[in-house]
Write an enzyme that holds these catalytic residues in place. Structure first.
Site, PDB file in Angstrom:
ATOM      1  N   LYS A  53       0.838  -1.202   0.000  1.00  0.00           N
ATOM      2  CA  LYS A  53       0.000   0.000   0.000  1.00  0.00           C
ATOM      3  C   LYS A  53       0.871   1.250   0.000  1.00  0.00           C
ATOM      4  O   LYS A  53       0.598   2.205  -0.722  1.00  0.00           O
ATOM      5  CB  LYS A  53      -0.950  -0.022   1.203  1.00  0.00           C
ATOM      6  CG  LYS A  53      -2.062  -1.043   1.016  1.00  0.00           C
ATOM      7  CD  LYS A  53      -2.860  -1.331   2.269  1.00  0.00           C
ATOM      8  CE  LYS A  53      -3.852  -2.469   1.969  1.00  0.00           C
ATOM      9  NZ  LYS A  53      -4.552  -2.962   3.153  1.00  0.00           N
ATOM     10  N   GLN A  97      -5.377  -1.905   9.321  1.00  0.00           N
ATOM     11  CA  GLN A  97      -5.002  -3.120   8.587  1.00  0.00           C
ATOM     12  C   GLN A  97      -5.572  -4.351   9.308  1.00  0.00           C
ATOM     13  O   GLN A  97      -5.302  -4.575  10.489  1.00  0.00           O
ATOM     14  CB  GLN A  97      -3.464  -3.211   8.493  1.00  0.00           C
ATOM     15  CG  GLN A  97      -2.954  -4.417   7.728  1.00  0.00           C
ATOM     16  CD  GLN A  97      -3.380  -4.424   6.259  1.00  0.00           C
ATOM     17  OE1 GLN A  97      -3.319  -3.409   5.577  1.00  0.00           O
ATOM     18  NE2 GLN A  97      -3.834  -5.575   5.777  1.00  0.00           N
ATOM     19  N   ASP A 120     -11.460   2.234   3.685  1.00  0.00           N
ATOM     20  CA  ASP A 120     -11.717   0.814   3.465  1.00  0.00           C
ATOM     21  C   ASP A 120     -13.211   0.567   3.231  1.00  0.00           C
ATOM     22  O   ASP A 120     -13.617  -0.547   2.919  1.00  0.00           O
ATOM     23  CB  ASP A 120     -11.258   0.006   4.698  1.00  0.00           C
ATOM     24  CG  ASP A 120     -10.216  -1.034   4.325  1.00  0.00           C
ATOM     25  OD1 ASP A 120      -9.958  -1.203   3.120  1.00  0.00           O
ATOM     26  OD2 ASP A 120      -9.670  -1.678   5.238  1.00  0.00           O
TER      27      ASP A 120
END
Ligand code: NAP
Length: 298
Positions: A53, A97, A120
């Site tokens: 990322k 994460q 997200d």
């Protein structure tokens, strides 16, 4: 011959567009887009995902900041960090994460993220917007799948779609996106009876069961489109090497289908790219720029 839905290629095309979007917006925005990633513990797979990322952000001009917290960090400390990041006006996205150490409740922590920075797309506000078919940040893997289908002009409207899996991360959001795009959707899960018969009706079969090599050609209708979301690292029985595979035995299915996603190189690269799309979408909103990425957020 069946069409390969090449996630690497499609990602590169979208990333080129994103790079341009960032450079064109910089002057008015007066700062680059920025993303904070919170990583907890030392799970090696998470380490690889976070590094990917960071690399992807750097490539297109997004500033990324990684907050690496120890495995035993308290819930309160994580919440404090999230609140601090929520207040930072120069920050467009916050990503927690996953997976988290099992003592922590991921959904409760995600609920603490300012929904306008939830890149997200997993905050209940953003899931609600998806269900209401309102514009907003979208969960990355499902949004990536829709863009991959769009990249090859594969029509969704009117199609019979079967989704195997009902997780909040993949199964539920992809089902809602397909529904919003006028498909007729069936969601299957571990308690579904006659799974094979249901899958055989699918024009588009999305498999997100998290079970390696679970679906073979006997589940797949001739001419269907098959999307393999699963990703697993398996040890070879003959040597010590490991190999990536999906939920689908693609070599068995490929001759039967109209289009398929490879593993690796299908859905995976699209997931990272959609994180970038969400971050830039949020940046445009926060900096008063015109939204130019709505077509990528189904
Ligand atoms: P998950 O949370 O474990 O959910 C799996 C779903 O599959 C559950 O809804 C489960 O049903 C269902 N299921 C399990 N066994 C089944 C069976 N025998 N028949 C029918 N349904 C069954 O997994 P996830 O987070 O959705 O992820 C799924 C897979 O996608 C994993 O391999 C994951 O690593 C991969 N993934 C890949 C990406 C990417 O970027 N490529 C991103 C996210 C996830 P119940 O609800 O009844 O338990």
């Amino acid at each position: 011959m069946s069409i390969k839905l090449d996630g690497k290629h499609c990602s590169l095309e979208i990333q080129e567009r994103l790079s341009k979007t960032v450079s064109e917006g910089l002057l008015s925005a007066k700062r680059p887009p920025s993303l904070a990633v919170i990583r907890i513990g030392d799970d090696p797979a998470s380490g690889v995902y976070v590094a990917n990322k960071e690399r992807a952000c750097a490539k297109i001009g997004i500033k990324s900041l990684v907050y690496h917290l120890e495995e035993k960090v308290s819930n309160q400390k994580i919440e404090d960090l999230i609140h601090q990041l929520n207040e930072d006006n120069d920050l467009d996205g916050i990503l927690l994460q996953l997976p988290l150490p099992k003592e922590l409740n991921a959904q409760k922590l995600i609920s603490q993220i300012n929904p306008s920075k939830d890149v997200d797309g997993l905050h209940e506000t953003n899931i609600g917007k998806l269900i209401k078919c309102e514009p907003g940040l979208r969960s990355c893997t499902p949004a990536g799948i829709i863009n991959l289908l769009n990249s090859k002009n594969i029509k969704i409207e009117g199609k019979r779609v079967v989704v195997v899996g009902r997780s909040l991360l993949v199964g539920k959001p992809i089902s809602n996106m397909m529904l919003n795009l006028n498909a007729t959707v069936t969601i299957a899960h571990s308690k579904t009876k006659n799974l094979k018969d249901i899958c055989l009706q699918a024009d588009i079969l999305v498999v997100a069961a998290g079970k390696p090599k679970f679906i073979d050609s006997s589940f797949v209708k001739e001419g269907a489109v098959i999307i393999d979301v699963g990703i697993h690292r398996l040890k070879s029985s003959t040597n010590n090497m490991t190999q990536l595979c999906g939920d689908v035995i693609m070599e068995d299915v490929i001759s039967k289908v109209f289009a398929f996603t490879p593993v690796p190189g299908g859905v995976g690269p699209m997931t990272v790219t959609m994180l970038l799309v969400n971050t830039i979408f949020s940046w445009q909103k926060r900096c008063g720029l015109i939204s130019t990425l709505d077509d990528l957020l189904p």
